[in-house]
Design an enzyme around this catalytic site. Structure first.
Site, short mmCIF file in Angstrom:
data_model
loop_
_atom_site.label_atom_id
_atom_site.label_comp_id
_atom_site.label_asym_id
_atom_site.label_seq_id
_atom_site.Cartn_x
_atom_site.Cartn_y
_atom_site.Cartn_z
N PHE A 110 0.62 -1.17 -0.03
CA PHE A 110 0.06 0.09 -0.02
C PHE A 110 0.72 1.20 -0.15
O PHE A 110 0.40 2.26 -0.52
CB PHE A 110 -1.05 0.05 1.19
CG PHE A 110 -0.38 0.41 2.40
CD1 PHE A 110 -0.58 1.62 3.05
CD2 PHE A 110 0.41 -0.46 3.32
CE1 PHE A 110 -0.13 1.94 4.13
CE2 PHE A 110 0.77 -0.02 4.56
CZ PHE A 110 0.61 1.14 4.89
N LYS A 111 2.21 1.01 0.52
CA LYS A 111 2.98 2.30 0.31
C LYS A 111 3.10 3.00 -0.92
O LYS A 111 3.45 4.22 -0.92
CB LYS A 111 4.33 2.00 1.31
CG LYS A 111 4.21 1.32 2.40
CD LYS A 111 3.68 2.14 3.54
CE LYS A 111 3.49 1.64 4.81
NZ LYS A 111 4.74 1.25 5.69
N ASP A 112 3.11 2.27 -2.23
CA ASP A 112 3.15 2.73 -3.27
C ASP A 112 2.20 3.59 -3.65
O ASP A 112 2.50 4.70 -4.40
CB ASP A 112 2.92 1.60 -4.58
CG ASP A 112 4.27 0.70 -4.33
OD1 ASP A 112 5.26 0.90 -4.23
OD2 ASP A 112 3.74 -0.64 -4.60
N LEU A 115 3.91 6.81 -1.95
CA LEU A 115 5.02 7.03 -2.72
C LEU A 115 5.60 7.38 -3.97
O LEU A 115 6.34 7.98 -4.27
CB LEU A 115 6.00 6.14 -1.88
CG LEU A 115 6.13 6.26 -0.21
CD1 LEU A 115 6.71 4.96 0.51
CD2 LEU A 115 6.90 7.54 0.03
N THR A 143 7.66 0.83 3.55
CA THR A 143 7.89 2.02 3.00
C THR A 143 9.33 2.00 2.28
O THR A 143 9.53 2.93 1.28
CB THR A 143 7.97 2.86 4.38
OG1 THR A 143 6.74 3.00 5.03
CG2 THR A 143 8.44 4.39 4.04
#
Length: 466
Positions: A110-112, A115, A143
């Site tokens: 989910f960090k994509d 970011l 992350t």
């Protein structure tokens, strides 16, 4: 829109400056001076939008005049161009449960979502300013790889990612250490994630060092990440509500650093009709204890099957504390000073009642995590990662809650194998990682050691102001 510090020690800055500042220079976290309110008409109009168009609508009032509208649209389109699902964050029916799949980006986590956007945003702002940025971040797993994927090869950015040695999954480590672009540095610190995060905060609090070496943040302390993560709460609501502003939805959110669930809290404050935010932690349950007792007390960090949540001090908790303490920066500063000295923070009865209105919390141990992974696979043939399993278990008594699926299960195939006897198929982005050469440094979990390493490395580049 201007941004202020939770600790009240800076003059207001605009969105662009807030993004590049990362952590406020007084040690606090940046927050908007006011939270925009979403109307019922807006909710209805947004319900059917594609993800990228919805993101532009939600972000625009937070960005203000820092970026032209056409630039906002362009950066968002570029950020999500390499996701492998056209909906970016699709809902998937798994048995009787709706899962919000957040792992269709380039690093399968989910960090994509935040970011990839932040990488494009950094690149644009630095080009406009003809300046450079040296990113320093700490990761408990996902992350770091997502941040590296967002900025790898960008000429105006160097990135240094700290992670706890031996405490993340092999694939997570390889996603970082196999990147050979010269602007990428990975550092395994001999300690826990909390140690790595403490080092980052220490170096950011050294204003002279931060300014000289133009340090920027990609952790969820950066407001732009929270903003991007807020979008998928609105997106999921739109897909299940049909645009009916009276339709309320609950979300189960596995969290360690409080960023993902704070994004849901922000969405609720904006006016998204959220019934319950179910905060799910693993054995490292500082946040669950706080919701259930009103006491925020740091303990030992335990290594679990859901390593991205192996955290005791949650970075984004300070943002929530600011709102809980009636936006009183002095009270926040006092509370956190006491916490640093005593390792505990206690809210009063009125504040505790408010916490219980904002969140339901549940801690899930490894045996419960494995049982949830096995049950989902046995019932449906669908693999889930251990973090997603934590959220699903926490939502057991809330059958209508949407569970956030935070990572592709193949990133945690060791746990998948234990739970199901099978392994999840690798997505294309993860294939071949274990056969690639790696590059990293292993250093002591000491701020002075890391400061010296950064200084020596950056003194041999031109990416800072002399």
């Amino acid at each position: 829109m201007n941004y202020i510090s939770t600790r009240g020690g800076i003059m207001p800055v605009n969105f662009a400056d807030a993004v590049l500042m990362g952590l406020a220079t007084d040690g606090g976290l940046l927050i908007p001076e006011s939270i925009p309110t979403v109307t019922a008409d807006q909710l209805q109009n947004w319900a059917g939008l594609r993800f990228q168009a919805l993101a532009a609508e939600i972000m625009r009032p937070f960005i203000g005049d820092s970026l032209p509208d056409e630039v906002i649209t362009d950066l968002i389109e570029r950020a999500y161009a390499n996701f492998n699902h056209p909906e970016i964050t699709p809902l998937h029916q798994v048995g009787q449960r709706q899962l919000l799949e957040l792992f269709h980006g380039p690093t399968a986590a989910f960090k994509d979502i935040a970011l990839q956007w932040l990488g494009e945003l950094f690149d644009y702002l630095l080009t406009q300013n003809d300046s450079y940025l040296n990113i320093l971040g700490a990761t408990s797993g996902d992350t770091g790889s997502a941040a590296i994927a967002g900025v790898s090869g960008k000429a105006r950015i160097n990135i240094f990612i700290l992670y706890p040695h031996g405490r993340i999954s092999p694939i997570q480590e390889r996603q970082m250490t196999t990147v050979t672009e010269p602007n990428v540095q990975t550092i395994a610190v001999q300690g826990t994630f909390d140690d790595a995060q403490r080092i980052v905060k220490t170096l950011f609090s050294d204003v002279q060092f931060k300014t000289r070496y133009q340090l920027g943040a990609v952790n969820s302390i950066n407001w732009a990440r929270i903003l991007a993560q807020t979008v998928y709460y609105f997106y999921a609501w739109g897909r299940v509500s049909g645009g009916n502003p009276d339709h309320r939805v609950s979300f189960a959110v596995p969290t360690g650093n409080f960023g993902d669930v704070f994004a849901g809290y922000l969405a609720k404050r904006m006016g998204l009709p959220i019934e319950q935010l179910i905060l799910a932690t693993n054995r490292n349950a500082i946040l669950t204890r706080f919701v259930q007792t009103g006491i925020y007390a740091a303990g030992d960090v335990y290594q679990t099957l859901s390593p991205a949540m192996d955290i005791q001090i949650a970075s984004n908790f300070e943002r929530y504390l600011y709102y809980l303490l009636d936006e009183n920066a002095t009270a926040v500063r006092t509370a956190l000073t006491n916490f640093e000295q005593e390792r505990r923070l206690i809210v009063n009865a009125t504040q505790r009642r408010q916490v219980n209105k904002d969140f339901i919390a549940c801690a899930v141990d490894d045996s419960e995590t494995l049982a949830q992974m096995q049950a989902v696979y046995d019932d449906t043939g669908y693999f889930i990662c251990p973090h997603t399993a934590v959220g699903m278990h926490a939502a057991a008594n809330y059958p209508d809650a949407i569970c956030l699926a935070t990572a592709h299960p193949a990133k945690f195939n060791e746990a998948v194998q234990i739970a199901t006897g099978q392994t999840a198929p690798l997505p294309l982005s993860l294939q071949g990682l274990m056969n690639k050469p790696t590059r990293q440094k292993t250093l002591a979990a000491d701020a002075d050691v890391i400061r010296q390493y950064l200084q020596t490395t950056l003194d041999n580049t031109e990416n800072y102001n002399d």
